[in-house]
Design a protein around this motif. Structure first.
Motif, PDB file in Angstrom:
ATOM      1  N   MET A  80      -8.293 -19.277  30.741  1.00  0.00           N
ATOM      2  CA  MET A  80      -8.301 -19.366  32.208  1.00  0.00           C
ATOM      3  C   MET A  80      -8.119 -17.966  32.792  1.00  0.00           C
ATOM      4  SD  MET A  80      -5.626 -21.343  34.748  1.00  0.00           S
ATOM      5  CE  MET A  80      -5.978 -22.942  34.028  1.00  0.00           C
ATOM      6  N   ASN A  81      -9.086 -17.550  33.595  1.00  0.00           N
ATOM      7  CA  ASN A  81      -8.993 -16.228  34.214  1.00  0.00           C
ATOM      8  C   ASN A  81      -7.911 -16.212  35.290  1.00  0.00           C
ATOM      9  OD1 ASN A  81     -11.052 -14.935  32.713  1.00  0.00           O
ATOM     10  ND2 ASN A  81     -12.609 -15.973  33.962  1.00  0.00           N
ATOM     11  N   GLN A  82      -7.297 -15.056  35.453  1.00  0.00           N
ATOM     12  CA  GLN A  82      -6.153 -14.908  36.340  1.00  0.00           C
ATOM     13  C   GLN A  82      -6.569 -14.541  37.766  1.00  0.00           C
ATOM     14  OE1 GLN A  82      -2.464 -14.992  35.487  1.00  0.00           O
ATOM     15  NE2 GLN A  82      -3.603 -16.422  34.177  1.00  0.00           N
ATOM     16  N   LEU A  83      -5.750 -15.028  38.713  1.00  0.00           N
ATOM     17  CA  LEU A  83      -5.890 -14.656  40.116  1.00  0.00           C
ATOM     18  C   LEU A  83      -4.654 -13.847  40.488  1.00  0.00           C
ATOM     19  CD1 LEU A  83      -7.060 -14.755  42.980  1.00  0.00           C
ATOM     20  CD2 LEU A  83      -5.990 -17.009  43.267  1.00  0.00           C
ATOM     21  N   TRP A  84      -4.870 -12.587  40.845  1.00  0.00           N
ATOM     22  CA  TRP A  84      -3.766 -11.708  41.222  1.00  0.00           C
ATOM     23  C   TRP A  84      -3.706 -11.588  42.743  1.00  0.00           C
ATOM     24  CZ3 TRP A  84      -5.513  -7.264  37.442  1.00  0.00           C
ATOM     25  CH2 TRP A  84      -5.291  -7.685  36.118  1.00  0.00           C
ATOM     26  N   ILE A  85      -2.584 -11.958  43.317  1.00  0.00           N
ATOM     27  CA  ILE A  85      -2.366 -11.763  44.757  1.00  0.00           C
ATOM     28  C   ILE A  85      -1.560 -10.480  44.902  1.00  0.00           C
ATOM     29  CG2 ILE A  85      -1.444 -12.745  46.884  1.00  0.00           C
ATOM     30  CD1 ILE A  85      -1.668 -15.502  45.585  1.00  0.00           C
ATOM     31  N   ILE A  86      -2.167  -9.484  45.535  1.00  0.00           N
ATOM     32  CA  ILE A  86      -1.630  -8.121  45.512  1.00  0.00           C
ATOM     33  C   ILE A  86      -1.170  -7.705  46.909  1.00  0.00           C
ATOM     34  CG2 ILE A  86      -2.155  -5.721  44.942  1.00  0.00           C
ATOM     35  CD1 ILE A  86      -4.528  -6.883  43.238  1.00  0.00           C
ATOM     36  N   GLY A  87       0.094  -7.309  47.017  1.00  0.00           N
ATOM     37  CA  GLY A  87       0.603  -6.806  48.289  1.00  0.00           C
ATOM     38  C   GLY A  87       0.092  -5.407  48.558  1.00  0.00           C
ATOM     39  N   GLY A  88      -0.608  -5.241  49.676  1.00  0.00           N
ATOM     40  CA  GLY A  88      -1.208  -3.946  49.987  1.00  0.00           C
ATOM     41  C   GLY A  88      -0.320  -3.019  50.785  1.00  0.00           C
ATOM     42  N   GLU A 147      -7.189  -1.591  40.374  1.00  0.00           N
ATOM     43  CA  GLU A 147      -8.155  -0.889  39.527  1.00  0.00           C
ATOM     44  C   GLU A 147      -8.641  -1.751  38.365  1.00  0.00           C
ATOM     45  OE1 GLU A 147      -9.626   2.070  40.051  1.00  0.00           O
ATOM     46  OE2 GLU A 147      -8.606   1.937  41.992  1.00  0.00           O
ATOM     47  N   GLU A 148      -7.767  -2.601  37.819  1.00  0.00           N
ATOM     48  CA  GLU A 148      -8.105  -3.331  36.598  1.00  0.00           C
ATOM     49  C   GLU A 148      -8.775  -4.675  36.852  1.00  0.00           C
ATOM     50  OE1 GLU A 148      -4.573  -3.663  34.294  1.00  0.00           O
ATOM     51  OE2 GLU A 148      -4.487  -1.516  33.807  1.00  0.00           O
ATOM     52  N   ALA A 149      -8.659  -5.235  38.042  1.00  0.00           N
ATOM     53  CA  ALA A 149      -9.271  -6.535  38.313  1.00  0.00           C
ATOM     54  C   ALA A 149     -10.786  -6.448  38.187  1.00  0.00           C
ATOM     55  CB  ALA A 149      -8.881  -7.014  39.705  1.00  0.00           C
ATOM     56  N   ASP A 150     -11.386  -7.530  37.698  1.00  0.00           N
ATOM     57  CA  ASP A 150     -12.845  -7.554  37.573  1.00  0.00           C
ATOM     58  C   ASP A 150     -13.520  -7.606  38.940  1.00  0.00           C
ATOM     59  OD1 ASP A 150     -13.004  -7.553  34.697  1.00  0.00           O
ATOM     60  OD2 ASP A 150     -12.218  -9.606  34.768  1.00  0.00           O
ATOM     61  N   PHE A 151     -12.813  -8.184  39.915  1.00  0.00           N
ATOM     62  CA  PHE A 151     -13.356  -8.210  41.274  1.00  0.00           C
ATOM     63  C   PHE A 151     -12.199  -8.285  42.257  1.00  0.00           C
ATOM     64  CE2 PHE A 151     -15.626  -9.595  45.021  1.00  0.00           C
ATOM     65  CZ  PHE A 151     -16.827  -8.906  44.909  1.00  0.00           C
ATOM     66  N   ILE A 152     -12.395  -7.632  43.411  1.00  0.00           N
ATOM     67  CA  ILE A 152     -11.346  -7.566  44.434  1.00  0.00           C
ATOM     68  C   ILE A 152     -11.870  -8.102  45.763  1.00  0.00           C
ATOM     69  CG2 ILE A 152     -10.017  -5.998  45.918  1.00  0.00           C
ATOM     70  CD1 ILE A 152      -8.689  -6.250  43.299  1.00  0.00           C
ATOM     71  N   ARG A 190     -15.944 -16.285  41.479  1.00  0.00           N
ATOM     72  CA  ARG A 190     -15.654 -15.054  40.736  1.00  0.00           C
ATOM     73  C   ARG A 190     -14.727 -15.315  39.549  1.00  0.00           C
ATOM     74  NH1 ARG A 190     -19.150 -10.799  41.563  1.00  0.00           N
ATOM     75  NH2 ARG A 190     -19.671 -10.664  43.790  1.00  0.00           N
ATOM     76  N   LEU A 191     -13.832 -16.299  39.680  1.00  0.00           N
ATOM     77  CA  LEU A 191     -12.916 -16.607  38.575  1.00  0.00           C
ATOM     78  C   LEU A 191     -13.648 -17.143  37.347  1.00  0.00           C
ATOM     79  CD1 LEU A 191      -9.837 -18.204  40.405  1.00  0.00           C
ATOM     80  CD2 LEU A 191      -9.841 -16.119  39.019  1.00  0.00           C
ATOM     81  N   GLU A 192     -14.861 -17.611  37.541  1.00  0.00           N
ATOM     82  CA  GLU A 192     -15.631 -18.113  36.402  1.00  0.00           C
ATOM     83  C   GLU A 192     -16.046 -16.989  35.459  1.00  0.00           C
ATOM     84  OE1 GLU A 192     -18.915 -20.195  38.045  1.00  0.00           O
ATOM     85  OE2 GLU A 192     -17.701 -21.825  38.912  1.00  0.00           O
ATOM     86  N   THR A 193     -16.058 -15.743  35.983  1.00  0.00           N
ATOM     87  CA  THR A 193     -16.538 -14.620  35.171  1.00  0.00           C
ATOM     88  C   THR A 193     -15.476 -13.575  34.868  1.00  0.00           C
ATOM     89  OG1 THR A 193     -17.283 -13.459  37.163  1.00  0.00           O
ATOM     90  CG2 THR A 193     -18.873 -14.903  36.066  1.00  0.00           C
ATOM     91  N   GLY A 194     -14.286 -13.663  35.504  1.00  0.00           N
ATOM     92  CA  GLY A 194     -13.280 -12.649  35.220  1.00  0.00           C
ATOM     93  C   GLY A 194     -12.063 -12.757  36.117  1.00  0.00           C
ATOM     94  N   THR A 195     -11.196 -11.747  35.995  1.00  0.00           N
ATOM     95  CA  THR A 195      -9.969 -11.693  36.792  1.00  0.00           C
ATOM     96  C   THR A 195     -10.295 -11.290  38.223  1.00  0.00           C
ATOM     97  OG1 THR A 195      -8.678 -11.061  34.854  1.00  0.00           O
ATOM     98  CG2 THR A 195      -7.718 -10.585  37.015  1.00  0.00           C
ATOM     99  N   VAL A 196      -9.649 -11.973  39.163  1.00  0.00           N
ATOM    100  CA  VAL A 196      -9.882 -11.700  40.584  1.00  0.00           C
ATOM    101  C   VAL A 196      -8.579 -11.227  41.223  1.00  0.00           C
ATOM    102  CG1 VAL A 196     -10.492 -12.695  42.828  1.00  0.00           C
ATOM    103  CG2 VAL A 196     -11.745 -13.380  40.767  1.00  0.00           C
ATOM    104  N   GLY A 197      -8.670 -10.149  41.987  1.00  0.00           N
ATOM    105  CA  GLY A 197      -7.531  -9.671  42.760  1.00  0.00           C
ATOM    106  C   GLY A 197      -7.781  -9.890  44.244  1.00  0.00           C
ATOM    107  N   VAL A 198      -6.756 -10.323  44.952  1.00  0.00           N
ATOM    108  CA  VAL A 198      -6.846 -10.508  46.403  1.00  0.00           C
ATOM    109  C   VAL A 198      -5.783  -9.621  47.047  1.00  0.00           C
ATOM    110  CG1 VAL A 198      -6.716 -12.130  48.324  1.00  0.00           C
ATOM    111  CG2 VAL A 198      -7.639 -12.884  46.120  1.00  0.00           C
TER     112      VAL A 198
END
Length: 417
Positions: free
Chosen positions: A1-9, A26-31, A62-70
């Protein structure tokens, strides 16, 4: 299961982004990021937010193909997209990376401790000025995230409407950016300025002192007649009003009906005393529109968020009000007997105080007290005289005597035999 990162900006400037958050970006597959946070993403695998439903669907794809950062603004746990994302995705799939909140940044700039602060957000939410005033009355600071319609000037204006124009405030715009602006002043001063959409506000109450509307008095001080906004509506004079406030024997949590409220002077006196002893509510019942307008003006002048106004005849209003613990009747419009019967039927231990100017009102009150078996009946007549210049001398000039009749409703079912 690909990860969803919720990132405080953070507040916006890259130098306030925490190292772990920068690494995740920087490391997320998509932001996905709010447009004003896209500058934090130094690669092309990014997309700005659209609608909430749209971004949720896009994240799922996007989670179907990699890690997603929000990347969300400030602290991701404070009024952000996080709540919605937690409801759509499993907690096992989500990692939350904290960030510095705008209000924390702002408080640091103001050199304020936030341990006792209360935090509000105007972002798509209804704001309650009564709730904000309750916080301030408790001696706590208020911090607010603003939006385009509810900026620092809006909050300051509402405080001025409630007679709090001299409270200390601070307002910040474009926090952490080169264009950052932070101003300090009274609510009145802040209300006269304009602010951009990226703004925050804070209100700092004067601890233990009531500085509303230039009164310059302690919250427990009794009000002079000159303090009130007055029209042609009758008003209970100050000396009598002070006696009434004492004879009612208010206590913390009291619910007071002020029937025939006029300008609301007795209700205002009671509301201030209740704030001083720990809380309570006052309901001003008045049948004239002019009287209700004056009650509202005086309520706002003294910042009395524990006063509610009911326009109409007393018998029509009473059925919709919470059961009282105390009732003051300053005017009854020939329905005194029916009003007392209604109060008697509510239940026991309600303290009732009737102001009688005419002998007919006095007779009706005492007859009703006897018929309805009111307990602990007490009758006091008050005659106030004031000095008046008469040439080089002074004489005492008297008004009409006023008789105050008080009693307590008995237990239901108990009547004189």
């Amino acid at each position: 299961m690909n990860q969803l990162w919720i990132i405080g900006g953070g507040p916006g400037n890259e130098k306030y982004v925490l190292p772990q958050a920068a690494q995740a970006i920087e490391e997320a597959d998509f932001i996905f990021a709010d447009r004003r946070y896209l500058h934090l993403v130094h690669h092309s695998r990014r997309e700005p937010f659209g609608t909430i439903s749209g971004v949720v669907e896009a994240i799922e794809r996007r989670l179907e193909t990699g890690t997603v950062g929000v990347v969300v603004s400030g602290n991701p746990l404070f009024y952000s997209l996080t709540k919605i994302l937690l409801s759509h995705f499993s907690k096992e799939q989500i990692q939350i990376i904290p960030g510095l909140g705008s209000l924390d940044y702002f408080a640091a700039k103001c050199k304020k401790n936030t341990e006792k602060g209360a935090f509000f957000s105007a972002h798509g939410r209804a704001l309650s000025m009564d709730e904000i005033l309750d916080v301030l009355d408790g001696g706590r600071d208020v911090y607010m995230l603003c939006d385009g319609e509810h900026g620092p000037d809006w909050l300051a204006g509402r405080l001025c409407d409630r007679g709090r124009g001299d409270l200390a405030m601070a307002a910040g715009t474009d926090l952490s950016y080169d264009s950052e602006t932070i101003v300090h002043g009274t609510a009145l001063e802040i209300s006269r300025q304009t602010f951009g959409p990226l703004s925050v506000a804070a209100v700092f109450p004067e601890k233990g002192e009531d500085k509303r509307a230039g009164e310059g008095a302690k919250a427990t001080a009794l009000l002079k007649d000159s303090s009130f906004i007055r029209g042609k509506v009758p008003m209970t004079k100050e000396e009598l009003r002070w006696i009434v406030a004492g004879k009612l024997e208010l206590r913390p949590g009291s619910i007071v009906w002020d029937i025939g409220a006029g300008t609301g002077s007795v209700g205002a006196e009671c509301a201030r005393l209740l704030k001083a002893v720990g809380g309570g509510q006052v309901y001003c019942v008045e049948r004239s529109f002019q009287g209700c307008d004056l009650i509202l003006e005086n309520k706002n002048k003294f910042g009395l968020n524990n006063v509610e106004i009911c326009h109409g005849e007393a018998l029509d209003c009473m059925s919709s009000l919470p059961a009282p613990t105390h009732v003051f009747i300053g005017g009854s419009g020939r329905t005194l007997k029916e009003i007392l019967e209604h109060i008697r039927a509510i239940g026991p231990d309600i303290r009732v105080l009737v102001s009688c100017v005419t002998l007919e009102t006095l007779t009706m009150t005492l007859d009703s007290f006897e018929t309805l078996n009111f307990q602990s009946v007490d009758v006091v007549q008050v005659l106030v005289s004031r000095s008046k210049a008469l040439g080089s001398y002074h004489v005492m000039e008297s008004g009409y005597p006023v008789t105050l009749c008080s009693g307590i409703t008995p237990k239901l079912g108990i009547f004189d035999g």
